[in-house]
Structure formats: C-alpha cells, structure tokens
Design a protein around this motif. Structure first.
Motif, mmCIF file in Angstrom:
data_model
loop_
_atom_site.group_PDB
_atom_site.id
_atom_site.type_symbol
_atom_site.label_atom_id
_atom_site.label_comp_id
_atom_site.label_asym_id
_atom_site.label_seq_id
_atom_site.Cartn_x
_atom_site.Cartn_y
_atom_site.Cartn_z
ATOM 1 N N VAL A 12 0.837 -1.205 0.000
ATOM 2 C CA VAL A 12 0.000 0.000 0.000
ATOM 3 C C VAL A 12 0.872 1.255 0.000
ATOM 4 N N VAL A 13 1.904 1.266 0.819
ATOM 5 C CA VAL A 13 2.805 2.426 0.880
ATOM 6 C C VAL A 13 3.458 2.657 -0.474
ATOM 7 N N PHE A 14 3.963 1.588 -1.099
ATOM 8 C CA PHE A 14 4.593 1.733 -2.414
ATOM 9 C C PHE A 14 3.598 2.165 -3.483
ATOM 10 N N LYS A 15 2.362 1.702 -3.386
ATOM 11 C CA LYS A 15 1.326 2.100 -4.351
ATOM 12 C C LYS A 15 1.009 3.589 -4.211
ATOM 13 N N VAL A 16 0.934 4.081 -2.978
ATOM 14 C CA VAL A 16 0.672 5.514 -2.753
ATOM 15 C C VAL A 16 1.820 6.345 -3.322
ATOM 16 N N ILE A 17 3.039 5.921 -3.076
ATOM 17 C CA ILE A 17 4.199 6.644 -3.609
ATOM 18 C C ILE A 17 4.183 6.625 -5.132
ATOM 19 N N ASP A 18 3.924 5.471 -5.720
ATOM 20 C CA ASP A 18 3.885 5.341 -7.175
ATOM 21 C C ASP A 18 2.792 6.209 -7.781
ATOM 22 N N THR A 19 1.616 6.204 -7.174
ATOM 23 C CA THR A 19 0.500 7.015 -7.672
ATOM 24 C C THR A 19 0.834 8.500 -7.602
ATOM 25 N N THR A 20 1.432 8.915 -6.502
ATOM 26 C CA THR A 20 1.808 10.324 -6.342
ATOM 27 C C THR A 20 2.817 10.741 -7.405
ATOM 28 N N LEU A 21 3.830 9.931 -7.615
ATOM 29 C CA LEU A 21 4.842 10.258 -8.622
ATOM 30 C C LEU A 21 4.258 10.255 -10.027
ATOM 31 N N THR A 22 3.377 9.289 -10.309
ATOM 32 C CA THR A 22 2.754 9.211 -11.629
ATOM 33 C C THR A 22 1.899 10.443 -11.900
ATOM 34 N N LYS A 23 1.122 10.879 -10.911
ATOM 35 C CA LYS A 23 0.285 12.067 -11.088
ATOM 36 C C LYS A 23 1.140 13.303 -11.302
ATOM 37 N N LYS A 24 2.241 13.429 -10.574
ATOM 38 C CA LYS A 24 3.121 14.581 -10.740
ATOM 39 C C LYS A 24 3.764 14.566 -12.123
ATOM 40 N N LYS A 25 4.230 13.393 -12.558
ATOM 41 C CA LYS A 25 4.836 13.289 -13.887
ATOM 42 C C LYS A 25 3.827 13.648 -14.964
ATOM 43 N N PHE A 26 2.579 13.177 -14.829
ATOM 44 C CA PHE A 26 1.547 13.493 -15.823
ATOM 45 C C PHE A 26 1.254 14.992 -15.821
ATOM 46 N N LYS A 27 1.138 15.570 -14.628
ATOM 47 C CA LYS A 27 0.866 17.004 -14.527
ATOM 48 C C LYS A 27 1.982 17.808 -15.187
ATOM 49 N N ASP A 28 3.236 17.447 -14.895
ATOM 50 C CA ASP A 28 4.373 18.134 -15.504
ATOM 51 C C ASP A 28 4.367 17.965 -17.014
ATOM 52 N N PHE A 29 4.113 16.730 -17.481
ATOM 53 C CA PHE A 29 4.063 16.469 -18.919
ATOM 54 C C PHE A 29 2.953 17.283 -19.575
ATOM 55 N N PHE A 30 1.774 17.292 -18.950
ATOM 56 C CA PHE A 30 0.639 18.020 -19.513
ATOM 57 C C PHE A 30 0.956 19.510 -19.612
ATOM 58 N N GLN A 31 1.482 20.078 -18.541
ATOM 59 C CA GLN A 31 1.802 21.504 -18.548
ATOM 60 C C GLN A 31 2.862 21.828 -19.586
#
Length: 50
Positions: A12-31
């Motif tokens: 669960v901890v690793f999934k939360v970290i992965d989700t957070t990083l994925t969302k940040k990467k997508f946000k950065d890519f989108f911007q």
C-alpha cells in the motif's frame, strides 16, 4: 521502518508513492506539452481574428 511493515501494508505504501509520482509526472508532462501548445494555438487564433 518500512521493513517493519507486513507485506500488504508495504504494498500500500509503495502504491501511494507510485501514484503520487505518476500524477506529478503526468501534470508536468501536460503543462509542458499540452497546455503550452493549446496556449500557443489560442494566441495564434486570437491574434489572427484581430
């Protein structure tokens, strides 16, 4: 500390970290790629209409 967790909690901890990083990467890519291009296209259309 993470080693003290059982396997399910660790997953669960690793999934939360992965989700957070994925969302940040997508946000950065989108911007960087989409929002910039949309903004440039809007400016071209807007100034063409003037």
């Amino acid at each position: 500390m993470i080693n003290e967790l059982d396997e399910d909690d660790r997953a669960v901890v690793f999934k939360v970290i992965d989700t957070t990083l994925t969302k940040k990467k997508f946000k950065d890519f989108f911007q960087k790629n989409v929002a910039t291009k949309v903004g440039k296209s809007f400016n071209v259309i807007f100034y063409t209409l003037l």
